[in-house]
Design an enzyme around this catalytic site. Sequence first.
Site, PDB file in Angstrom:
ATOM      1  N   ASP A 135      -2.931 -10.585  -2.488  1.00 49.32           N
ATOM      2  CA  ASP A 135      -3.408 -10.135  -1.182  1.00 49.32           C
ATOM      3  C   ASP A 135      -4.911  -9.803  -1.282  1.00 49.32           C
ATOM      4  O   ASP A 135      -5.420  -9.460  -2.352  1.00 49.32           O
ATOM      5  CB  ASP A 135      -2.621  -8.870  -0.782  1.00 49.32           C
TER       6      ASP A 135
ATOM      7  N   HIS B 146       0.820  -1.225   0.000  1.00 43.29           N
ATOM      8  CA  HIS B 146       0.000   0.000   0.000  1.00 43.29           C
ATOM      9  C   HIS B 146       0.851   1.272   0.000  1.00 43.29           C
ATOM     10  O   HIS B 146       0.311   2.376  -0.004  1.00 43.29           O
ATOM     11  CB  HIS B 146      -0.938   0.029   1.215  1.00 43.29           C
TER      12      HIS B 146
ATOM     13  N   ASP C 148      -4.267 -12.799   3.648  1.00 41.03           N
ATOM     14  CA  ASP C 148      -5.498 -12.309   4.281  1.00 41.03           C
ATOM     15  C   ASP C 148      -6.751 -12.569   3.446  1.00 41.03           C
ATOM     16  O   ASP C 148      -7.860 -12.241   3.882  1.00 41.03           O
ATOM     17  CB  ASP C 148      -5.397 -10.817   4.655  1.00 41.03           C
TER      18      ASP C 148
HETATM   19 ZN   LIG Z   1      -4.158  -7.089   2.727  1.00 40.89          ZN
END
Ligand SMILES: [Zn+2]
Length: 363
Positions: free
Chosen positions: A194, A159, A283
């Site tokens: 992800d 990110h 995740d």
């Molecule tokens: Zn993530």
Amino acid sequence: MKVVHSPEHSRHVPRFFLVNGTRQESPEVPARAEALLKAAEDDGHETQVPEQDFGRGPLAAVHTAEYLQFLEHIHARWRRIEGASDEVVPNVHPNGRGAGYPASAVGQAGYHMADTACPINEGTWAAARASANCAVQAAELVLSGGPAAYALCRPPGHHAFADMAGGFCFLNNTAIAAQHLRLGFDRVAVVDVDLHHGNGTQGIFYRRADVLTVSLHADPERFYPVPWGYAAERGEGPGEGANLNLPLPRGTGDDDFLDALAIAMKRVEAFAPDGLVVALGLDAHEGDPFKGLAITTEGFGRIAGVLAGLDLPTVLVQEGGYLNEALGANLQAFLRGFEGLQGDEAEAQEETREEASQRSLGL
Ligand SMILES: [Zn+2]
């Protein structure tokens, strides 16, 4: 599989982040990396710590000098403000509104931090540097001929933009690894599996034709990172067409994820890269506290098998994946799936080559 990790990660202990305005404990805790390392060790993978500090060079190849200066010094500057918190958390947000570069610590925190999920404490810079060193070392292992290496990076990175932290991320380890692979490879593909869109990685390479960025993730319309991750984002200028987003409905399971991954693989094959970086978030698992997608442990093995089928020199970079009872098993399933298939593919190709040479010898 060679596993690169660093004990320095434990120096970064974020306390909280805001979710819909409520203060919650950060799930990006040192125990995540400890669980992943134990899982890798239990499965007999060969672990190592980075042999050296690779310095600013690999970081400056994807991040601005201004931002690196900010990350290194902001905590000390922040703490000199009377009554300031232990952690740097932004409370003004001048970014993207045409304002100049702010001079103050508060102004710069707003400028360089996208949200409240990337608090900077005393050990954050050291931990982020060590995490990036793991990614560079894994890239070095692949550049020197290894088929694959796994960088157990914490804090995660995907990110983080060239000049902005966000979503638990400070230095973009995936982008750093991809850029480092460019030292030996002309074209590099990044596939981000992800749960969340790899917005920072996309941003860093958005105008580049030499690095393909592909991300599979939960639809960002009502999910982090919100402003990014839509199918219409295809890259710009020279990078037009070198970004592919595959947003998936909340709750997507193994089969539908693998269907989307098949689309991603076609795009990667058409790009014809010489090397691959997998942004390995765990995740997307059905038991992850974020509850965005519903990949099973077995599913991670299948996803890994598909990625290994590209048969490219590959750096696996740990991204998200939060404490739940299957976290370690998910990594084990992925690494087994990846190595198993990469090995099988190599063996199958070796056999084909042998058969071909025997045929040419008339045997
Ligand atoms: Zn993530």
